[in-house]
Design an enzyme around this catalytic site. Sequence first.
Site, mmCIF file in Angstrom:
data_model
loop_
_atom_site.group_PDB
_atom_site.id
_atom_site.type_symbol
_atom_site.label_atom_id
_atom_site.label_comp_id
_atom_site.label_asym_id
_atom_site.label_seq_id
_atom_site.Cartn_x
_atom_site.Cartn_y
_atom_site.Cartn_z
ATOM 1 N N LYS A 102 24.588 41.293 64.584
ATOM 2 C CA LYS A 102 25.417 40.438 63.737
ATOM 3 C C LYS A 102 26.153 39.369 64.549
ATOM 4 O O LYS A 102 26.465 38.302 64.030
ATOM 5 C CB LYS A 102 26.386 41.279 62.923
ATOM 6 C CG LYS A 102 25.648 42.119 61.878
ATOM 7 C CD LYS A 102 26.564 42.771 60.878
ATOM 8 C CE LYS A 102 25.767 43.444 59.771
ATOM 9 N NZ LYS A 102 25.015 44.638 60.248
HETATM 10 C C1 LIG Z 1 23.807 45.053 59.620
HETATM 11 C C2 LIG Z 1 22.811 45.829 60.423
HETATM 12 C C3 LIG Z 1 21.482 46.008 59.987
HETATM 13 C C4 LIG Z 1 20.985 45.491 58.643
HETATM 14 O O1 LIG Z 1 20.919 44.109 58.608
HETATM 15 P P1 LIG Z 1 20.782 43.329 57.214
HETATM 16 O O2 LIG Z 1 20.897 41.911 57.562
HETATM 17 O O3 LIG Z 1 21.915 43.822 56.362
HETATM 18 O O4 LIG Z 1 19.471 43.708 56.638
HETATM 19 C C5 LIG Z 1 20.593 46.682 60.809
HETATM 20 N N1 LIG Z 1 20.984 47.202 61.994
HETATM 21 C C6 LIG Z 1 22.250 47.050 62.449
HETATM 22 C C7 LIG Z 1 22.618 47.656 63.746
HETATM 23 C C8 LIG Z 1 23.207 46.360 61.682
HETATM 24 O O5 LIG Z 1 24.469 46.238 62.144
#
Ligand SMILES: *Cc1c(COP(=O)(O)O)cnc(C)c1O
Length: 470
Positions: free
Chosen positions: A113
């Site tokens: 993120k």
């Molecule tokens: C948020 C997250 C996801 C999922 O991502 P999306 O964009 O919501 O599909 C997968 N793995 C980790 C470690 C995350 O923090």
Amino acid sequence: MRYLSTRGNNVSAKFTDILLGGLMDDGGLALPESYPVVSRDNLASWRHLDYRGLAFEIMRLYADDIPEGDLRKIVDRTYTACAFGSDDIAPVRRLQDGVHILGLSSGPTLAFKDMAMQLLGNLFEYALTKSRRQLNILGATSGDTGSSAEYAMRGKSGIRVFMLSPHRKMSPFQTAQMFSLQDPNIFNIAVRGVFDDCQDIVKAVSNDLAFKARFHIGTVNSINWARVVAQVVYYFKAYFAVTKSDDQPVSFAVPTGNFGNICAGHIARCMGLPIKHLILATNENDVLDEFFRTGVYRARPADQVRQTSSPSMDISKASNFERFVYDLTGRDAARVRQLWQQLDRNGAFDLSRTAYFSRIEDFGFVSGSSTHQDRLETIRRVYRDHGQIIDTHTADGIKVGLERREQGVPLICLETALAAKFSDVIVEALGRKPDVPPGLENLEHQPQRFTVLDPDVIAVKDFIEHNCGR
Ligand SMILES: *Cc1c(COP(=O)(O)O)cnc(C)c1O
């Protein structure tokens, strides 16, 4: 570039108009009126750019109301070796013949993120400074999103973050990551309750339109368009890293929760990046895998969401999915509106007997899911065969990716977090702890700054009012 809503209101907004917002006024999500198409010549000229250069070329297609000089500065300030561990920013490493891992987790909170949120912090600061406005970000988190937002917004002028989390319910590492921040514009509120209590408070405050306006309350959730588009960049970056020519197809395996990350892959493909398959991987919360296999999209009631060992994918519905359905229906906003009405009424909609369902293949999507046992086995296998320790979310993606890959098409698996964040499961799988990245060994012993409040909307509003320095 003009933006419209998936529900059809003809808003015709620009990038900076939708930058700070969440849902559009009609309840839909923002999308560009069309995806810019990248020619083979473009691809050839982008192949040798570094991450910053590539991010600039892609962002400027979508954020064309930010002067190019400003945009370049924002991008250069964001994607630094200092913030992301190396100048490569998103390093690709080989796992085995034809299988690669795209590292997206070297940012400050060790999860993918950061790739978008770090840019968002600088874009927000830029837009707010220009318009002489302030923003108080209110959010609820059970882990990754909250810390990523705090690390992106810390020290930014005009921005404060009020982040609610369930008191004593996050992992010690995640708690320390957030609560050790001493920046005066970051406020950690530990709510005596569970995540849903936090979420309910955020909703209640956001529904108080007078309070929201008076205190400039905003959010940074995963439907934010700038976050989605910032993630498009690393699909191109990874493509160039594993191919030699600009027509060779590759496939991506993407661990998925709210459909944000893989939505960026879908957009990269629509822009002309030669992607054969987008392999969508869920955990036991398989809302999306079910849709891509059967054509039925069935949101789960909150009490049916399972708590799993890949917790950032534990979702009841996928908030970005509407963007894909809009494209799947040939951008038929009336149809999207109708489907989401059905979803609100019946908790589900069914495309299995429509022509749309057969078009899923044209969009390159295939899917699968995995279980806790699958994650343990994948973590063990990758450690045994390749000496690498992967995190549980990445394991979901690799498991499904290896199942669904095609011979001769390079597979790129997205690494969405580092194992250090989920050390209990690594101990369960391997009998040893994962390594903690340098500089973070002592994190859990740093002084922590947070306020404990009851799950009470008034108390939270009072806290915001008291701390927002008006
Ligand atoms: C948020 C997250 C996801 C999922 O991502 P999306 O964009 O919501 O599909 C997968 N793995 C980790 C470690 C995350 O923090």
